[in-house]
Design an enzyme around this catalytic site. Structure first.
Site, PDB file in Angstrom:
ATOM      1  N   GLU A  30       0.831  -1.224   0.000  1.00  0.00           N
ATOM      2  CA  GLU A  30       0.000   0.000   0.000  1.00  0.00           C
ATOM      3  C   GLU A  30       0.857   1.262   0.000  1.00  0.00           C
ATOM      4  O   GLU A  30       0.526   2.262  -0.631  1.00  0.00           O
ATOM      5  CB  GLU A  30      -0.920   0.000   1.215  1.00  0.00           C
ATOM      6  N   ILE A  47       3.307  -9.888   2.029  1.00  0.00           N
ATOM      7  CA  ILE A  47       2.965 -11.175   2.659  1.00  0.00           C
ATOM      8  C   ILE A  47       1.656 -11.023   3.444  1.00  0.00           C
ATOM      9  O   ILE A  47       0.994 -12.008   3.745  1.00  0.00           O
ATOM     10  CB  ILE A  47       4.079 -11.685   3.607  1.00  0.00           C
ATOM     11  N   ASP A  48       1.254  -9.767   3.744  1.00  0.00           N
ATOM     12  CA  ASP A  48       0.070  -9.555   4.601  1.00  0.00           C
ATOM     13  C   ASP A  48      -1.239  -9.840   3.881  1.00  0.00           C
ATOM     14  O   ASP A  48      -2.274  -9.998   4.523  1.00  0.00           O
ATOM     15  CB  ASP A  48       0.019  -8.093   5.097  1.00  0.00           C
ATOM     16  N   GLN A  97       9.024 -15.495   8.154  1.00  0.00           N
ATOM     17  CA  GLN A  97       7.867 -15.554   7.250  1.00  0.00           C
ATOM     18  C   GLN A  97       8.117 -14.819   5.932  1.00  0.00           C
ATOM     19  O   GLN A  97       7.388 -15.001   4.954  1.00  0.00           O
ATOM     20  CB  GLN A  97       6.639 -14.930   7.937  1.00  0.00           C
TER      21      GLN A  97
HETATM   22  O1  F6P Z   1       4.156  -5.612   5.538  1.00  0.00           O
HETATM   23  C1  F6P Z   1       4.930  -6.755   5.695  1.00  0.00           C
HETATM   24  C2  F6P Z   1       5.463  -6.823   7.092  1.00  0.00           C
HETATM   25  O2  F6P Z   1       6.203  -7.993   7.223  1.00  0.00           O
HETATM   26  C3  F6P Z   1       4.387  -6.798   8.168  1.00  0.00           C
HETATM   27  O3  F6P Z   1       3.740  -8.047   8.314  1.00  0.00           O
HETATM   28  C4  F6P Z   1       5.200  -6.396   9.373  1.00  0.00           C
HETATM   29  O4  F6P Z   1       4.421  -5.832  10.403  1.00  0.00           O
HETATM   30  C5  F6P Z   1       6.137  -5.351   8.758  1.00  0.00           C
HETATM   31  O5  F6P Z   1       6.301  -5.715   7.391  1.00  0.00           O
HETATM   32  C6  F6P Z   1       7.490  -5.272   9.409  1.00  0.00           C
HETATM   33  O6  F6P Z   1       8.129  -4.144   8.836  1.00  0.00           O
HETATM   34  P1  F6P Z   1       9.738  -4.000   8.817  1.00  0.00           P
HETATM   35  O7  F6P Z   1      10.246  -4.978   7.808  1.00  0.00           O
HETATM   36  O8  F6P Z   1       9.970  -2.584   8.402  1.00  0.00           O
HETATM   37  O9  F6P Z   1      10.195  -4.319  10.201  1.00  0.00           O
END
Ligand code: F6P
Length: 341
Positions: free
Chosen positions: A103, A125-126, A273
């Site tokens: 997004e 992945i969300d 993940q």
């Molecule tokens: O949007 C993907 C994601 O893995 C989310 O599930 C998670 O909350 C976020 O990114 C973590 O963000 P970062 O990689 O900036 O720590």
């Protein structure tokens, strides 16, 4: 044409499959010159180019992550950022950009449309992007979580324990719901349904009274108790205003231990993940998205994003795709509830 490609936001297995498809079809069918930009929008701001050729992208299909690198850089957070993006694109003679991201990355693409010709490819992945049935990366993340949950079952059974498994997903519970159903969780907690910890414990006590001494509780990192607020790792926010989620698993395990007396432990799957090789489903979807994106560029379908609808690849305006978050279908949550208690 000279086409620029960038990957932004959290990485996801399948990104390299998209890049490979864009390069292969762009060169083979359209005689394009494909230029990668390093580290998402930062690469476009700073003109950090990575030449991409069919030869140079051989063997990346099964490789996780992104060979271009990624970031959460937001050009609209920087004075003159949009103008700098436009200037880089003009200076390098880029005719069109393909932005691969979630997004945030696609939101920037949508706001830049008009200054630059851009096509979006959804990635996360969300699986929380409303414009597409599913995003690549999601199937892989779910499979990784299910493999972990399968393993947690045997150790929980050996020790008569409750094991809380915290998964990613930001403010949507798709990974938790799919992995929880597929992994036979005793309870699944998601942001879409603020939970009553007393009810969770009641359900676990009921299970244990029936002689089933081991339970797996899957909790999405964005899940929150009815009365409380979200648990975050830190209050700091990234350039898109997102706090760092995580920690709900510990809170929940402590509550379960105190209220039920069960020996309770936590596993936080975190970045596992997002790592490693994509599943076959994600490789195929990502490849289809890449082909559709370079086709869209040559059909002048700018300001649009490719998406999956009824198993077909379609295009829709970026504005539609990034305006609302896709939350878990209540029907899926009802399926999960059949197995509680
Ligand atoms: O949007 C993907 C994601 O893995 C989310 O599930 C998670 O909350 C976020 O990114 C973590 O963000 P970062 O990689 O900036 O720590």
């Amino acid at each position: 044409m000279r086409v620029g490609v960038l990957t932004g936001g959290g990485d996801a297995p399948g990104l390299n499959a998209v890049i490979r498809a864009i390069v292969r079809k762009g060169e083979k069918t359209y005689r394009d010159e494909i230029t990668g930009f390093a580290d998402g929008w930062r690469g476009v701001l700073e003109g950090m180019v990575v030449p991409l050729t069919s030869e140079g992208t051989r063997g990346i299909l099964p490789r996780g992550g992104t060979i271009l690198g990624t970031s959460r850089t937001n050009p609209f957070k920087m004075k003159g950022g949009p103008e700098q993006v436009e200037a880089t694109v003009a200076r390098l003679g880029i005719d069109a950009l393909i932005a691969i991201g979630g997004e945030d990355t696609l939101g920037v693409a949508q706001k830049l449309f008009g200054r630059v010709s851009v096509v979006g490819v959804p990635k996360t992945i969300d699986n929380d992007l409303s414009g597409t049935e599913v995003t690549f990366g999601f199937d892989t993340a779910v499979q990784i979580a299910v493999d972990a949950i399968d393993r947690l079952h045997t150790t929980a059974e050996s020790h008569n324990r409750v094991l809380v498994c915290e998964v990613m997903g930001r403010h949507a519970g798709w990974i938790a719901t799919y992995a929880g159903i597929a992994g036979g969780a005793a309870y699944i907690l998601v942001p879409e349904r603020p939970f009553d910890v007393a009810q969770v414990c009641e359900s676990l006590l009921l299970r244990h009274q029936k002689g089933r001494y081991a339970s797996i509780v899957v909790v999405a990192e964005g899940a929150q108790p009815k009365e409380g607020s979200m648990v975050v790792q830190s209050r700091e926010v990234d350039e898109f205003g997102h706090v760092r989620l995580g920690g709900i698993g510990d809170v929940l395990a402590r509550e379960i231990r105190q209220r039920t007396g069960f020996d309770t432990r936590v596993t936080v799957l975190g970045y596992v993940q997002r790592g490693g090789t994509p599943t076959a489903f994600d490789r195929v979807l990502a490849t289809r998205f890449g082909i559709a994106a370079i086709d869209a560029v040559h059909e002048g379908a700018f300001g649009q994003m490719v998406a999956l609808r009824n198993a077909k690849i379609v295009r829709l305006p970026l504005s539609e795709a990034v305006n609302s978050m896709k939350t878990v279908d209540p029907e899926l949550l009802e399926v999960a509830e059949v197995f509680y208690g």
